[in-house]
Design an enzyme around this catalytic site. Structure first.
Site, PDB file in Angstrom:
ATOM      1  N   HIS A  46       0.808  -1.214   0.000  1.00  0.00           N
ATOM      2  CA  HIS A  46       0.000   0.000   0.000  1.00  0.00           C
ATOM      3  C   HIS A  46       0.848   1.273   0.000  1.00  0.00           C
ATOM      4  O   HIS A  46       0.347   2.343  -0.347  1.00  0.00           O
ATOM      5  CB  HIS A  46      -0.990   0.006   1.175  1.00  0.00           C
ATOM      6  CG  HIS A  46      -0.391   0.280   2.515  1.00  0.00           C
ATOM      7  ND1 HIS A  46      -0.078  -0.708   3.420  1.00  0.00           N
ATOM      8  CD2 HIS A  46      -0.058   1.449   3.120  1.00  0.00           C
ATOM      9  CE1 HIS A  46       0.406  -0.161   4.511  1.00  0.00           C
ATOM     10  NE2 HIS A  46       0.437   1.142   4.359  1.00  0.00           N
TER      11      HIS A  46
ATOM     12  N   ASP B 198       0.250  -7.558   1.311  1.00  0.00           N
ATOM     13  CA  ASP B 198       0.639  -6.167   1.547  1.00  0.00           C
ATOM     14  C   ASP B 198       2.159  -6.009   1.559  1.00  0.00           C
ATOM     15  O   ASP B 198       2.720  -5.275   2.381  1.00  0.00           O
ATOM     16  CB  ASP B 198       0.039  -5.606   2.845  1.00  0.00           C
ATOM     17  CG  ASP B 198       0.108  -4.077   2.889  1.00  0.00           C
ATOM     18  OD1 ASP B 198       0.171  -3.457   1.822  1.00  0.00           O
ATOM     19  OD2 ASP B 198       0.138  -3.509   3.998  1.00  0.00           O
TER      20      ASP B 198
ATOM     21  N   GLY C 297       3.143   6.015   8.334  1.00  0.00           N
ATOM     22  CA  GLY C 297       4.523   6.306   7.937  1.00  0.00           C
ATOM     23  C   GLY C 297       5.478   5.227   8.386  1.00  0.00           C
ATOM     24  O   GLY C 297       6.570   5.077   7.827  1.00  0.00           O
ATOM     25  N   ASN C 298       5.097   4.464   9.421  1.00  0.00           N
ATOM     26  CA  ASN C 298       5.894   3.309   9.836  1.00  0.00           C
ATOM     27  C   ASN C 298       5.741   2.137   8.857  1.00  0.00           C
ATOM     28  O   ASN C 298       6.548   1.207   8.864  1.00  0.00           O
ATOM     29  CB  ASN C 298       5.477   2.799  11.218  1.00  0.00           C
ATOM     30  CG  ASN C 298       6.185   3.497  12.350  1.00  0.00           C
ATOM     31  OD1 ASN C 298       5.568   4.240  13.104  1.00  0.00           O
ATOM     32  ND2 ASN C 298       7.489   3.267  12.487  1.00  0.00           N
ATOM     33  N   SER C 299       4.684   2.172   8.047  1.00  0.00           N
ATOM     34  CA  SER C 299       4.379   1.052   7.166  1.00  0.00           C
ATOM     35  C   SER C 299       5.577   0.661   6.312  1.00  0.00           C
ATOM     36  O   SER C 299       6.169   1.505   5.634  1.00  0.00           O
ATOM     37  CB  SER C 299       3.206   1.412   6.246  1.00  0.00           C
ATOM     38  OG  SER C 299       2.035   1.614   6.989  1.00  0.00           O
TER      39      SER C 299
ATOM     40  N   LEU D 269      -6.515 -24.618  -3.491  1.00  0.00           N
ATOM     41  CA  LEU D 269      -6.910 -25.909  -2.950  1.00  0.00           C
ATOM     42  C   LEU D 269      -8.429 -26.035  -2.913  1.00  0.00           C
ATOM     43  O   LEU D 269      -8.978 -27.121  -3.076  1.00  0.00           O
ATOM     44  CB  LEU D 269      -6.333 -26.094  -1.544  1.00  0.00           C
ATOM     45  CG  LEU D 269      -6.556 -27.436  -0.868  1.00  0.00           C
ATOM     46  CD1 LEU D 269      -5.966 -28.574  -1.709  1.00  0.00           C
ATOM     47  CD2 LEU D 269      -5.954 -27.441   0.528  1.00  0.00           C
ATOM     48  N   GLY D 270      -9.105 -24.917  -2.711  1.00  0.00           N
ATOM     49  CA  GLY D 270     -10.559 -24.929  -2.707  1.00  0.00           C
ATOM     50  C   GLY D 270     -11.169 -25.124  -1.335  1.00  0.00           C
ATOM     51  O   GLY D 270     -12.215 -25.761  -1.194  1.00  0.00           O
ATOM     52  N   VAL D 271     -10.525 -24.567  -0.306  1.00  0.00           N
ATOM     53  CA  VAL D 271     -11.074 -24.654   1.042  1.00  0.00           C
ATOM     54  C   VAL D 271     -11.118 -23.265   1.664  1.00  0.00           C
ATOM     55  O   VAL D 271     -10.305 -22.400   1.341  1.00  0.00           O
ATOM     56  CB  VAL D 271     -10.252 -25.595   1.957  1.00  0.00           C
ATOM     57  CG1 VAL D 271     -10.238 -27.008   1.418  1.00  0.00           C
ATOM     58  CG2 VAL D 271      -8.823 -25.070   2.151  1.00  0.00           C
TER      59      VAL D 271
END
Length: 306
Positions: free
Chosen positions: A51, A82, A156-158, A210-212
């Protein structure tokens, strides 16, 4: 009471940790926004949050602690975790290690370094408040396996590092909850490590299906004794016609291991399938009455529209 000598020793060790690690923490700028990044390879690879760089990648700049600004190339982006990887030219940079082991414990001291609210090089100290947290993200994405900390993390820490006492990166700071105090979250380093490696190699992460619907859970004493581990992935639902349905997986069953590696959360399952690059995955499953092992071939990843 804590001895003044112990406090002085702790203070000195924290000073040394910051001196050692701060040169590897950079500011990431795009337009009027700013986040943080951490150098993960000396030849210019920088890990940050997806982001932070979302938007016009051509305008992204990295500012080193020396003040030098460098144009940054977007190597890879993975909104689902992210995480994003940038690369810059210029001088060789000092990298930090992304620690893959699960050595974090609740109550352990951690340090966050970043650029909150444009106050660059800010250092905060806290503890690991909890592990394996889940947090809803934008677009319906659920971030799982997060580290919760009370080290001050602000906008800003991101993208900056969460460090243990040895200076190893144990998390990539990613989120704060508005109006909450002492609630910060970081992507665990054992997740960030494999995501970063795939982004550096391919530029994107394609996740076979996998479909779960599933989630990582702490097992009861009875379940843990039977499974031989304290956590596993519990299946909540199975999609009709999916790879999981074809091999007979059922809601309520526990996924214990994939390709011989223990599963503590959904991310571990995704890692096994992604790094398997389309090959069948060996699953160990605990049912209601028996344990079984079998090979399953995941369905190809969904192709996103351009």
């Amino acid at each position: 009471m804590t001895s003044p000598g112990l406090l002085a020793q702790l203070s000195h060790e924290l000073e040394e940790l910051v001196v050692k690690t701060a040169p590897s923490v950079v500011a990431v700028e795009q337009g009027r926004g700013q986040g943080t990044g951490v150098v993960i390879a000396g030849d210019g690879y920088v890990l940050t949050n997806s982001h932070v760089v979302r938007g016009d990648a051509r305008s992204t700049r990295v500012r080193l602690p020396t003040g030098e600004k460098l144009a940054a190339e977007l190597v890879g982006d993975d909104p689902e975790s992210d995480l994003a990887v940038l690369r810059v030219g210029g001088p060789r940079l000092a990298p930090l290690e992304l620690h893959e082991s699960r050595r974090l414990k609740v109550g352990q001291l951690v340090v966050a370094i970043g650029n909150p609210l444009r106050f660059e090089g800010t250092v905060t100290l806290g503890v690991v408040s909890a592990l394996e947290r889940a947090l809803p993200g934008p677009g319906g994405v659920l971030f799982e396996g997060l580290v919760q900390t009370d080290a001050a993390i602000n906008p800003g820490n991101s993208g900056g590092p969460l460090l243990d006492a040895s200076g190893a990166v144990v998390g990539i700071n990613t989120a704060v909850i508005p109006h909450a105090r002492g609630l910060g979250f970081a992507i665990a380093a054992h997740t960030a490590s494999w995501i970063a490696a795939v982004l550096m190699r391919k530029g994107r992460v394609e996740r076979p299906l996998l479909g779960v619907a599933a989630r990582g859970v702490d097992l009861s004493l009875v379940e843990a004794e039977r499974a031989g581990q304290a956590r596993a992935v519990r299946i909540q639902a199975v999609s009709q016609g999916s790879a999981a349905a074809r091999v007979g997986l059922l809601p309520g069953e526990l996924l214990l291991r994939a390709n011989q590696s223990a599963l503590f959360g959904v991310d571990d399952l995704k890692r096994a399938m992604v790094l398997g690059e389309g090959q069948p995955v060996l699953l160990e499953v605990q049912g209601m009455h028996e344990r079984r092992t079998f090979s399953v071939e995941p369905d190809p990843a969904r192709q996103k529209a351009a």
